[in-house]
Design a protein around this motif. Structure first.
Motif, PDB file in Angstrom:
ATOM      1  N   ASN A 351     -70.397  -1.838  -2.213  1.00 45.39           N
ATOM      2  CA  ASN A 351     -69.063  -1.050  -2.407  1.00 45.39           C
ATOM      3  C   ASN A 351     -68.589  -0.513  -1.095  1.00 45.39           C
ATOM      4  O   ASN A 351     -69.146  -0.878   0.078  1.00 45.39           O
ATOM      5  CB  ASN A 351     -69.601   0.160  -3.315  1.00 45.39           C
ATOM      6  CG  ASN A 351     -70.522   1.229  -2.343  1.00 45.39           C
ATOM      7  OD1 ASN A 351     -70.140   1.644  -1.627  1.00 45.39           O
ATOM      8  ND2 ASN A 351     -71.669   1.620  -3.153  1.00 45.39           N
ATOM      9  N   THR A 402     -65.671   1.439 -11.798  1.00 41.24           N
ATOM     10  CA  THR A 402     -66.050   0.402 -12.924  1.00 41.24           C
ATOM     11  C   THR A 402     -66.770  -0.789 -12.470  1.00 41.24           C
ATOM     12  O   THR A 402     -67.538  -1.156 -13.161  1.00 41.24           O
ATOM     13  CB  THR A 402     -64.601  -0.365 -12.745  1.00 41.24           C
ATOM     14  OG1 THR A 402     -63.362   0.591 -13.014  1.00 41.24           O
ATOM     15  CG2 THR A 402     -64.516  -1.339 -14.108  1.00 41.24           C
ATOM     16  N   ALA A 403     -66.930  -1.195 -10.882  1.00 43.66           N
ATOM     17  CA  ALA A 403     -67.945  -1.890 -10.755  1.00 43.66           C
ATOM     18  C   ALA A 403     -69.626  -1.622 -10.958  1.00 43.66           C
ATOM     19  O   ALA A 403     -70.173  -2.461 -10.922  1.00 43.66           O
ATOM     20  CB  ALA A 403     -67.759  -2.225  -9.137  1.00 43.66           C
ATOM     21  N   GLN A 406     -68.719  -2.312 -15.351  1.00 40.83           N
ATOM     22  CA  GLN A 406     -68.003  -3.434 -16.094  1.00 40.83           C
ATOM     23  C   GLN A 406     -68.678  -4.860 -16.141  1.00 40.83           C
ATOM     24  O   GLN A 406     -68.944  -5.530 -15.204  1.00 40.83           O
ATOM     25  CB  GLN A 406     -66.614  -3.547 -15.565  1.00 40.83           C
ATOM     26  CG  GLN A 406     -65.558  -4.273 -16.174  1.00 40.83           C
ATOM     27  CD  GLN A 406     -65.347  -3.753 -17.500  1.00 40.83           C
ATOM     28  OE1 GLN A 406     -64.923  -2.622 -17.447  1.00 40.83           O
ATOM     29  NE2 GLN A 406     -65.639  -4.730 -18.554  1.00 40.83           N
ATOM     30  N   SER A 409     -68.659  -8.789 -14.552  1.00 42.27           N
ATOM     31  CA  SER A 409     -68.526  -8.794 -12.890  1.00 42.27           C
ATOM     32  C   SER A 409     -69.009  -8.006 -12.166  1.00 42.27           C
ATOM     33  O   SER A 409     -69.652  -8.068 -10.948  1.00 42.27           O
ATOM     34  CB  SER A 409     -67.086  -8.425 -12.681  1.00 42.27           C
ATOM     35  OG  SER A 409     -65.993  -9.619 -13.498  1.00 42.27           O
ATOM     36  N   SER A 411     -70.473  -5.811  -9.519  1.00 42.77           N
ATOM     37  CA  SER A 411     -70.173  -5.390  -7.881  1.00 42.77           C
ATOM     38  C   SER A 411     -68.829  -6.475  -7.550  1.00 42.77           C
ATOM     39  O   SER A 411     -68.594  -6.360  -6.341  1.00 42.77           O
ATOM     40  CB  SER A 411     -71.179  -5.329  -7.151  1.00 42.77           C
ATOM     41  OG  SER A 411     -71.790  -6.762  -7.177  1.00 42.77           O
ATOM     42  N   LYS A 412     -68.918  -7.670  -8.046  1.00 46.44           N
ATOM     43  CA  LYS A 412     -67.861  -8.683  -7.741  1.00 46.44           C
ATOM     44  C   LYS A 412     -66.391  -8.067  -7.646  1.00 46.44           C
ATOM     45  O   LYS A 412     -65.680  -8.541  -6.876  1.00 46.44           O
ATOM     46  CB  LYS A 412     -67.795  -9.776  -8.676  1.00 46.44           C
ATOM     47  CG  LYS A 412     -69.163 -10.663  -8.506  1.00 46.44           C
ATOM     48  CD  LYS A 412     -69.084 -12.046  -9.588  1.00 46.44           C
ATOM     49  CE  LYS A 412     -70.536 -12.563  -9.382  1.00 46.44           C
ATOM     50  NZ  LYS A 412     -70.522 -13.496 -10.448  1.00 46.44           N
ATOM     51  N   LEU A 413     -66.418  -6.898  -8.527  1.00 46.75           N
ATOM     52  CA  LEU A 413     -64.977  -6.350  -8.673  1.00 46.75           C
ATOM     53  C   LEU A 413     -64.625  -5.618  -7.265  1.00 46.75           C
ATOM     54  O   LEU A 413     -63.406  -5.342  -7.003  1.00 46.75           O
ATOM     55  CB  LEU A 413     -65.022  -5.066  -9.577  1.00 46.75           C
ATOM     56  CG  LEU A 413     -65.092  -5.747 -11.246  1.00 46.75           C
ATOM     57  CD1 LEU A 413     -65.190  -4.561 -11.969  1.00 46.75           C
ATOM     58  CD2 LEU A 413     -64.009  -6.621 -11.494  1.00 46.75           C
ATOM     59  N   TRP A 414     -65.523  -5.220  -6.403  1.00 47.44           N
ATOM     60  CA  TRP A 414     -65.279  -4.765  -5.160  1.00 47.44           C
ATOM     61  C   TRP A 414     -64.794  -5.706  -4.030  1.00 47.44           C
ATOM     62  O   TRP A 414     -63.917  -5.399  -3.054  1.00 47.44           O
ATOM     63  CB  TRP A 414     -66.542  -4.111  -4.350  1.00 47.44           C
ATOM     64  CG  TRP A 414     -67.408  -3.071  -5.002  1.00 47.44           C
ATOM     65  CD1 TRP A 414     -68.435  -3.251  -5.343  1.00 47.44           C
ATOM     66  CD2 TRP A 414     -66.994  -2.108  -5.562  1.00 47.44           C
ATOM     67  NE1 TRP A 414     -68.747  -1.966  -5.966  1.00 47.44           N
ATOM     68  CE2 TRP A 414     -67.831  -1.148  -5.889  1.00 47.44           C
ATOM     69  CE3 TRP A 414     -65.634  -1.369  -5.234  1.00 47.44           C
ATOM     70  CZ2 TRP A 414     -67.705   0.070  -6.404  1.00 47.44           C
ATOM     71  CZ3 TRP A 414     -65.378  -0.099  -5.685  1.00 47.44           C
ATOM     72  CH2 TRP A 414     -66.277   0.617  -6.319  1.00 47.44           C
ATOM     73  N   ASN A 416     -62.237  -8.353  -4.887  1.00 44.52           N
ATOM     74  CA  ASN A 416     -61.008  -9.086  -5.487  1.00 44.52           C
ATOM     75  C   ASN A 416     -59.956  -9.563  -4.008  1.00 44.52           C
ATOM     76  O   ASN A 416     -60.351  -9.262  -3.025  1.00 44.52           O
ATOM     77  CB  ASN A 416     -60.281  -8.399  -6.291  1.00 44.52           C
ATOM     78  CG  ASN A 416     -59.692  -7.081  -5.682  1.00 44.52           C
ATOM     79  OD1 ASN A 416     -59.045  -6.888  -4.669  1.00 44.52           O
ATOM     80  ND2 ASN A 416     -59.779  -5.959  -6.666  1.00 44.52           N
ATOM     81  N   TYR A 419     -58.891  -6.521  -2.191  1.00 42.99           N
ATOM     82  CA  TYR A 419     -59.920  -5.950  -1.310  1.00 42.99           C
ATOM     83  C   TYR A 419     -60.565  -6.657  -0.169  1.00 42.99           C
ATOM     84  O   TYR A 419     -61.023  -6.251   0.743  1.00 42.99           O
ATOM     85  CB  TYR A 419     -60.908  -5.357  -2.216  1.00 42.99           C
ATOM     86  CG  TYR A 419     -60.431  -4.226  -3.039  1.00 42.99           C
ATOM     87  CD1 TYR A 419     -59.318  -3.281  -2.821  1.00 42.99           C
ATOM     88  CD2 TYR A 419     -61.195  -3.723  -4.515  1.00 42.99           C
ATOM     89  CE1 TYR A 419     -59.007  -2.482  -3.500  1.00 42.99           C
ATOM     90  CE2 TYR A 419     -60.661  -2.775  -5.233  1.00 42.99           C
ATOM     91  CZ  TYR A 419     -59.392  -2.176  -4.873  1.00 42.99           C
ATOM     92  OH  TYR A 419     -59.017  -1.010  -5.413  1.00 42.99           O
TER      93      TYR A 419
END
Length: 537
Positions: A351, A402-403, A406, A409, A411-414, A416, A419
């Motif tokens: 994160n 969310t990461a 959710q 995904s 921790s892949k949301l960190w 994108n 980012y």
């Protein structure tokens, strides 16, 4: 290859204590998961100490000093003194509150940057995400809430739930302070069940979920009535608090659903919410729900059925057997064979806070100017993490960031497309361009302190190997390591680096010899930090 490094072997699902060979790779894995970035020296120390002693060290929590006033904007407290138990001025209190909010933001980042070998700050973030309470309008209340989490990070979860329920910040956040017999509010009662304790489960009927019903939410809203807040922004009260107002309490009997054995919660006034919590905690699903969150935070997001049946069930049994004490669960997990399986290393993308401080902490990089400058630098790091998607003490929703939840995904949301560019810009900023700047005072990566702490700083092969140990959970390919060495040595023979480093050590204050060494390390770290392997823990 050691047996524990065999990536083709089936994943161990055992929570029995790890008994394999203890080495630096495993020590680094443990420290990366439980702190915000270990140094090379800390990894070596953990390797020497052994698994059990290192876990004992991690679970021994240090004392923490409170935040200090630093910018001269506090009308009550002088610079260098703490404001956590001070009143507000009788007028223009927002200026003082703004000053205290900045102090709190800087202090939170300082706590992470100056952490010892302790799981404390990682656990504070875990519980902050779990309960997801944002800043209150009075920073004293926000500090008190953080201290509540900090003092209970490894303590009794049931006790923590009891105290968070009537904490002023939570009462404000989920409208508990306005929940009365005359105007019931279901906000906290719903999240208490869905997020904070038992979890929702699949819907099995109209208003009926696996673990509770809408009727339970309604009953809970009545149980939680009559708690008020006081002291916010007060010019006479030195702290914020909550108080029970009997006239606002719903005194009727509350009948729970079949999920709770149709138990009746009679009027208990200010003890009633405790009686309700007792009933909820009789359900074993509470333990499983929390252990899933602990597992996803410290081990892996992928909760396969095999993990559910073997790991989560066993952790939940430990949780219940120990009356919801967190310490035994974390201890069992960190000592387990499962935790050290090679397949689980590097399975979580950092994160933004982990990303930032894994760079700064692991390179011995912390500001050392005056109190005002240091706090302002830390506050800037707070803003940087916020820009990258993680606004500490300001999660985007009651569910936290969310990461952390959710699917699929996680921790892949960190990372994108937006980012990841910010991360790369930040890497160059902190390694090559001097770092965060406050009035000409810079806080960036301390390349020479990092280099000097490695096993053989004058050996470029050893330098790259040590860098990979500290920063790359699954190592780097031989090709990528060769590239890093080429960057470090500027393509020259290895002995040239040895001569260059030894010249620097012989005359460390001479920038003519120290600056070329520092710059090559800066370029090497910048390259390493941009690898996919560095982005994970």
């Amino acid at each position: 290859m050691n047996p524990q490094d065999d990536v083709t072997a089936p994943i161990s699902l055992s929570l029995d204590p790890y008994t394999g060979v203890w080495n630096a790779n495993l020590a680094a894995h443990l420290l990366r998961r439980t702190t915000f970035g270990p140094t090379f020296e800390q990894i070596q120390s953990a390797t020497t100490l052994g698994l059990t002693a290192t876990v004992d060290q991690l679970l021994t929590l240090p004392a923490v000093s409170p935040p200090l006033s630093y910018d001269g904007g506090d009308a009550i407290v002088a610079v260098g003194e703490t404001w956590v138990q001070s009143v507000f001025p009788a007028s223009n209190l927002q200026v003082t509150e703004d000053s205290r909010r900045k102090s709190l933001g800087g202090w939170m980042m300082q706590r992470i940057n100056l952490e010892s070998v302790s799981i404390l700050e990682k656990m504070v973030l875990f519980w902050q995400n779990h309960f997801a309470v944002p800043f209150a309008s009075d920073s004293r209340a926000s500090f008190n809430y953080l201290e509540l989490l900090r003092l209970n990070v490894l303590g009794n979860f049931k006790t923590l739930v009891q105290e968070v329920t009537i904490d002023p910040c939570m009462l404000v956040f989920l409208n508990g302070y306005s929940n009365s017999v005359y105007s019931p509010n279901e906000n906290y009662a719903r999240e208490f069940l869905e997020l904070f304790t038992i979890g929702k489960g699949e819907q099995i009927g109209l208003g009926d979920y696996t673990n509770y019903t809408e009727e339970d939410v309604l009953a809970g809203s009545k149980i939680f009535t009559a708690w008020q807040i006081q002291g916010f922004g007060s010019a006479t009260e030195t702290t914020t608090s909550s108080v029970f107002q009997p006239a606002l309490h719903d005194t009727t009997d509350k009948v729970l659903s079949v999920h709770f054995g149709n138990q009746v919660i009679p009027n208990g006034n200010e003890q009633e919410y405790l009686n309700y919590i007792d009933v909820v905690f009789q359900q074993p699903e509470v333990a499983r729900h929390i252990c899933r969150k602990i597992y996803r935070y410290f081990v892996n997001y992928d909760l396969t059925q095999a993990v559910e049946d073997n790991v989560i069930t066993a952790l939940a049994d430990t949780f219940i057997l120990n009356n919801y004490e967190v310490f035994p669960v974390i201890q069992q997990l960190l000592l387990s064979d499962h935790f050290y399986d090679i397949a689980l290393r590097g399975s979580i993308i950092k994160n933004p806070i982990e990303f930032f401080f894994s760079i700064m902490n692991s390179t011995h990089s912390s500001p050392n100017y005056s109190l005002p400058i240091d706090y302002e630098l830390y506050l800037n790091s707070y803003y940087l993490c916020s820009t990258s998607g993680m606004n500490y003490m300001q999660p985007p929703s009651v569910g936290g960031w969310t990461a952390f939840y959710q699917m699929p995904s996680f921790s892949k949301l960190w990372v994108n497309s937006s980012y990841i560019k910010l991360r790369f810009d930040f890497i160059d900023w902190m390694t090559l361009w001097g770092g965060i700047d406050v009035g000409g005072n810079k806080w960036g990566v301390d390349q020479l302190a990092f280099l000097n702490g490695l096993s053989a700083p004058n050996d470029p092969v050893a330098v790259v190997d040590d860098m990979v140990l500290v920063f790359c959970p699954k190592g780097l390919s031989a090709t990528n390591k060769a590239i890093l060495k080429w960057v470090l040595t500027n393509g020259l023979p290895d002995f040239e680096w040895t001569v260059q480093y030894d010249s620097y050590i012989a005359d460390p204050l001479n920038t003519a010899v120290s600056e070329p060494v520092r710059w090559r390390v800066a370029l090497t770290l910048s390259s390493l930090f941009k690898t996919p392997e560095f982005q994970t823990i």
